[in-house]
Enzyme design. Sequence first.
Site, PDB file in Angstrom:
ATOM      1  CB  CYS A 172      -0.932  -0.015   1.203  1.00 36.68           C
ATOM      2  SG  CYS A 172      -0.113   0.530   2.682  1.00 36.68           S
ATOM      3  NE  ARG A 205       0.042  -1.285   6.479  1.00 35.55           N
ATOM      4  CZ  ARG A 205      -1.141  -0.686   6.591  1.00 35.55           C
ATOM      5  NH1 ARG A 205      -1.584   0.095   5.632  1.00 35.55           N
ATOM      6  NH2 ARG A 205      -1.902  -0.932   7.651  1.00 35.55           N
ATOM      7  NE  ARG A 237      -9.169   2.549   2.525  1.00 38.78           N
ATOM      8  CZ  ARG A 237      -8.146   1.724   2.431  1.00 38.78           C
ATOM      9  NH1 ARG A 237      -7.176   1.966   1.577  1.00 38.78           N
ATOM     10  NH2 ARG A 237      -8.073   0.666   3.193  1.00 38.78           N
TER      11      ARG A 237
HETATM   12  C1  EPZ Z   1      -2.951  -1.142  11.986  1.00 41.39           C
HETATM   13  O1  EPZ Z   1      -2.407  -1.600  10.767  1.00 41.39           O
HETATM   14  C2  EPZ Z   1      -3.902  -0.016  11.624  1.00 41.39           C
HETATM   15  N1  EPZ Z   1      -4.958  -0.534  10.753  1.00 41.39           N
HETATM   16  C3  EPZ Z   1      -3.138   1.105  10.912  1.00 41.39           C
HETATM   17  O2  EPZ Z   1      -4.052   2.164  10.685  1.00 41.39           O
HETATM   18  C4  EPZ Z   1      -2.037   1.597  11.847  1.00 41.39           C
HETATM   19  O3  EPZ Z   1      -1.280   2.583  11.180  1.00 41.39           O
HETATM   20  C5  EPZ Z   1      -1.127   0.426  12.235  1.00 41.39           C
HETATM   21  O4  EPZ Z   1      -1.926  -0.624  12.841  1.00 41.39           O
HETATM   22  C6  EPZ Z   1      -0.058   0.834  13.245  1.00 41.39           C
HETATM   23  O5  EPZ Z   1      -0.668   1.363  14.388  1.00 41.39           O
HETATM   24  C7  EPZ Z   1      -5.976  -1.240  11.316  1.00 41.39           C
HETATM   25  O6  EPZ Z   1      -6.029  -1.438  12.519  1.00 41.39           O
HETATM   26  C8  EPZ Z   1      -7.043  -1.736  10.389  1.00 41.39           C
HETATM   27  P1  EPZ Z   1       0.834  -3.399  12.032  1.00 41.39           P
HETATM   28  P2  EPZ Z   1      -1.596  -3.001  10.734  1.00 41.39           P
HETATM   29  O7  EPZ Z   1       0.615  -4.841  11.723  1.00 41.39           O
HETATM   30  O8  EPZ Z   1      -2.119  -3.905  11.757  1.00 41.39           O
HETATM   31  C9  EPZ Z   1       5.017  -4.674  10.201  1.00 41.39           C
HETATM   32  C10 EPZ Z   1      -5.146   3.776   9.424  1.00 41.39           C
HETATM   33  O9  EPZ Z   1      -4.723   4.845   8.995  1.00 41.39           O
HETATM   34  N2  EPZ Z   1       4.411  -6.015  10.070  1.00 41.39           N
HETATM   35  O10 EPZ Z   1       0.689  -2.928  13.450  1.00 41.39           O
HETATM   36  O11 EPZ Z   1      -1.585  -3.437   9.309  1.00 41.39           O
HETATM   37  C11 EPZ Z   1       4.322  -3.645   9.311  1.00 41.39           C
HETATM   38  O12 EPZ Z   1       4.890  -3.678   8.013  1.00 41.39           O
HETATM   39  C12 EPZ Z   1      -4.310   2.526   9.310  1.00 41.39           C
HETATM   40  O13 EPZ Z   1      -6.256   3.616   9.998  1.00 41.39           O
HETATM   41  C13 EPZ Z   1       5.194  -7.061   9.594  1.00 41.39           C
HETATM   42  O14 EPZ Z   1       6.373  -6.878   9.274  1.00 41.39           O
HETATM   43  O15 EPZ Z   1      -0.146  -2.527  11.146  1.00 41.39           O
HETATM   44  C14 EPZ Z   1       4.593  -2.347  10.033  1.00 41.39           C
HETATM   45  O16 EPZ Z   1       5.882  -1.875   9.690  1.00 41.39           O
HETATM   46  C15 EPZ Z   1      -3.067   2.789   8.502  1.00 41.39           C
HETATM   47  N3  EPZ Z   1       4.640  -8.300   9.478  1.00 41.39           N
HETATM   48  C16 EPZ Z   1       4.582  -2.755  11.509  1.00 41.39           C
HETATM   49  O17 EPZ Z   1       4.770  -4.179  11.523  1.00 41.39           O
HETATM   50  C17 EPZ Z   1       3.342  -8.561   9.830  1.00 41.39           C
HETATM   51  O18 EPZ Z   1       2.893  -9.723   9.715  1.00 41.39           O
HETATM   52  C18 EPZ Z   1       3.278  -2.436  12.219  1.00 41.39           C
HETATM   53  O19 EPZ Z   1       2.241  -2.966  11.413  1.00 41.39           O
HETATM   54  C19 EPZ Z   1       2.556  -7.483  10.312  1.00 41.39           C
HETATM   55  C20 EPZ Z   1       3.114  -6.221  10.436  1.00 41.39           C
END
Ligand code: EPZ
Length: 416
Positions: A116, A121, A396
């Site tokens: 994205c 992600r 969104r």
């Molecule tokens: C959640 O996304 C939120 N979305 C995001 O909000 C928010 O920015 C993010 O958490 C961080 O707080 C929802 O809750 C629907 P992560 P998520 O897994 O769960 C890495 C908004 O604007 N990672 O906490 O997808 C990832 O790449 C959205 O409302 C892995 O490497 O985020 C990132 O660098 C944007 N492997 C970090 O961890 C994985 O399997 C945190 O990602 C999962 C994540």
Amino acid sequence: MQKLAIQGGSRLNGEVRISGAKNAALPILCASLLTSEPLQLANVPDLNDVATMRKLLQQMGISIEVNGGQVVLSAAHIDKLEAPYDMVKTMRAAILVLGPLVARFGEARVSLPGGCAIGSRPVDLHIKGLQTMGAEIHIEHGYIHAKAKRLKGARIFFDLVSVTGTENLMMAATLADGVTVLENAAREPEVVDLAHCLIAMGARIDGVGSDTITITGVKKLHGTSHRIMPDRIESGTFLVAATATGGSIALTDTRADILDNVLEKLQEAGATIQVSGSTISLQMNKRPKAVNVRTAPYPAFPTDMQAQFMAMNCIAEGSAMVVETIFENRFMHVQELRRLGAQIDVEGNTAVIRGCAQLEGAAIMATDLRASACLIIAGLVAQGETIIDRIYHLDRGYEHIEAKLSQLGADIRRLK
Ligand code: EPZ
């Protein structure tokens, strides 16, 4: 492609009601898959992502009744255990059906989310966690195929704090055989809201809100009714907007106890804030002072508020540093802010913003959800007209934002 036109210069005054939290509603909608009984939700926000999630669940066979913010879901007759690419590609949170499907039906076929705007992600932690719980997973043609007779409780350590990773595995563990311990789990309030809903459905979960969550699997979950928590990022966005423009606003139906870090930063910028019950009031009658922010998992400063603070720093007194530690590409709004005259230097995951006396309106483009909010704040303070393109990103995650801002006195309108 719809656009927003903003005439800058108005101060924000008045009262708005904060909607239910998108990032609590999305996992909780998926929790309906865990039981054959009805899940009754209140305060569900009217957002494109929520509509997409409802469509995804309906195509699996869930029946859904919507009446404003009241939504009743019933997963008594599921006939398809799949989340197709065309739905997942627009909303990566669709991955949240994976855990519940495997836990209750022993099988799932979920498209890998594409990347994205804000970063690659991956979902490797979701997959690894389910494998640790005994699921057989292989990936082919861009889909995750997962199978498990019955998931087994396990100890899972997250290398990185993952919000939806924690949510997916917590949901999966509620029906697993035995005890699951999630270590280095996410502590975000939306994870807590999901846990409260699962407990009301009969799940046994300890350590809610801490970085170690223990789930003791049960045979079945039952229906319940749950009210979605208020959206802390929508709240924070309005508070930053009022701090940047000056004025006096009150946010109702919200919560201050989950915004400590953001409220502290706004007071550091010079805002006066009062909290009484579910209302947060903010007054600001001078140019904001620049504030440094460094994003990190909750309870530290939320990455979803980074872009909004950058917009405020563009017209603040002094210079500030913004460090983004969660996503590798969450500075897409910098280019657009520069078009308004902002002075921003970026070095890796650090941006240095030198506050200017004012910005000049221009035509700019939204790149992701929170960047769209940042550009609106910049448009509200810029001199003259700002036109923001690609505002589908905005729809969104913000419920009727231009109507709420107009209510506060902003000169903002949607161009068909
Ligand atoms: C959640 O996304 C939120 N979305 C995001 O909000 C928010 O920015 C993010 O958490 C961080 O707080 C929802 O809750 C629907 P992560 P998520 O897994 O769960 C890495 C908004 O604007 N990672 O906490 O997808 C990832 O790449 C959205 O409302 C892995 O490497 O985020 C990132 O660098 C944007 N492997 C970090 O961890 C994985 O399997 C945190 O990602 C999962 C994540």
